[in-house]
Design a protein around this motif. Sequence first.
Motif, PDB file in Angstrom:
ATOM      1  N   VAL A 243      -3.486   6.818   7.534  1.00  0.00           N
ATOM      2  CA  VAL A 243      -3.608   7.593   8.775  1.00  0.00           C
ATOM      3  C   VAL A 243      -2.396   7.367   9.662  1.00  0.00           C
ATOM      4  O   VAL A 243      -1.853   8.308  10.263  1.00  0.00           O
ATOM      5  N   ARG A 244      -1.942   6.121   9.741  1.00  0.00           N
ATOM      6  CA  ARG A 244      -0.766   5.799  10.552  1.00  0.00           C
ATOM      7  C   ARG A 244       0.456   6.584  10.059  1.00  0.00           C
ATOM      8  O   ARG A 244       1.194   7.172  10.853  1.00  0.00           O
ATOM      9  N   PHE A 245       0.651   6.623   8.754  1.00  0.00           N
ATOM     10  CA  PHE A 245       1.795   7.330   8.183  1.00  0.00           C
ATOM     11  C   PHE A 245       1.708   8.830   8.460  1.00  0.00           C
ATOM     12  O   PHE A 245       2.670   9.439   8.938  1.00  0.00           O
TER      13      PHE A 245
ATOM     14  N   TYR B 177       0.809  -1.210   0.000  1.00  0.00           N
ATOM     15  CA  TYR B 177       0.000   0.000   0.000  1.00  0.00           C
ATOM     16  C   TYR B 177       0.847   1.267   0.000  1.00  0.00           C
ATOM     17  O   TYR B 177       0.316   2.363  -0.172  1.00  0.00           O
ATOM     18  N   MET B 178       2.153   1.139   0.204  1.00  0.00           N
ATOM     19  CA  MET B 178       2.952   2.318   0.497  1.00  0.00           C
ATOM     20  C   MET B 178       3.098   3.271  -0.672  1.00  0.00           C
ATOM     21  O   MET B 178       3.266   4.472  -0.468  1.00  0.00           O
ATOM     22  N   ASP B 179       3.039   2.807  -1.923  1.00  0.00           N
ATOM     23  CA  ASP B 179       3.134   3.758  -3.031  1.00  0.00           C
ATOM     24  C   ASP B 179       1.928   4.685  -3.053  1.00  0.00           C
ATOM     25  O   ASP B 179       2.043   5.871  -3.371  1.00  0.00           O
ATOM     26  N   LYS B 180       0.740   4.149  -2.654  1.00  0.00           N
ATOM     27  CA  LYS B 180      -0.439   5.007  -2.566  1.00  0.00           C
ATOM     28  C   LYS B 180      -0.333   5.953  -1.369  1.00  0.00           C
ATOM     29  O   LYS B 180      -0.773   7.107  -1.419  1.00  0.00           O
ATOM     30  N   VAL B 181       0.253   5.464  -0.261  1.00  0.00           N
ATOM     31  CA  VAL B 181       0.411   6.309   0.922  1.00  0.00           C
ATOM     32  C   VAL B 181       1.347   7.471   0.617  1.00  0.00           C
ATOM     33  O   VAL B 181       1.092   8.612   1.008  1.00  0.00           O
TER      34      VAL B 181
END
Length: 348
Positions: free
Chosen positions: A309-311, A203-207
Amino acid sequence: MTDSGFLSGPGLGAATTNTQQTDVRHAYSLAVRDCGLATAFGLLLKSLPYALMRFAVLFWFSTAGILWLIVTFGGAAWLGTHVAQAFGWVWLIGWLVGTGWLWTTVLRYVLYLIECGHVAVLTELITRGEIGNGNESQFAYGRRIVTERFGQVNALLGLNLLVRGVLNAFHATLDWISELLPIPGLESLANLANVVLRGATRYMDKVIFSYNLARQDEDQWAGARDGIVYYCQNAAPILKTSIWIIILEKILSVCLWLLFLVPAAAITMLLPHGVREAGGIVTVIIALLFAANVRAAFLKPLFLIMIMVRFHALVENQPINQEWVGHLDQLSDKFRSLGQRAGTAFAR
């Protein structure tokens, strides 16, 4: 500098020194800081039009996919029975490889467009608590923000591919689990855990795209570069959240598949006789299609919200750790490419 991941790299999640406190690369407020499941579900409901749109697209493609299965397997069975078995195999392989590749490529691109708009809307909800000025729909807002900020979707896709490449290089250094399990015979378990962790961070590229939108910097290359550094600085707490998400996702995905087996079997009974001969395989495929639809339309956005949200909560007022900049420069040529392009505006 060694690539030994968490244990010998720059401090992940550790406090930065006082000399770095002024090196904060963004200034945006947060309306949401709780990354819990209930909060994420509430944000998903607020952006429900995008989830429903994704489900509608997936459902349409799945329905057409069932017809494709009929043509593919039914045609192969008919040719194998009435003409020659070799013709049946040629038909089957041709449809699976040729048409299947084209089909998945179109589907991925359409879903990517929807996903970009959804991330834009979610970013607005997380940072401001509302969407735009209230005079336009969520779809109009998402489309406007993406096109205004990136000019064209292909440019955004190229940026995200660069980000994903850097993340993959970073994930390859996460050997800390094997170092924490120095027991002979547990190497395979450590390798499996690393695979799960890399899957959890897909998911990180979207984050990082969301971070790029939130900081509202015209230089998207620099924003993506800083987002990657912030992720590496906070990888430990993010992965603690991600690992539970990936476990929950797998459990719910299996439950969805089992739930859809019954209606899938009913659909299989309505198919032509040639297809029903492979009824078990067809039933499993149909159930997987419908379960994947629900998972992609509702579960994945739900878990994406939790990671987003966490990021955002972790990087709020957090300075850049320059040690990580140097580490990533040595680790990935794609990261160095982001640095070289920083300061260059997108073609509009």
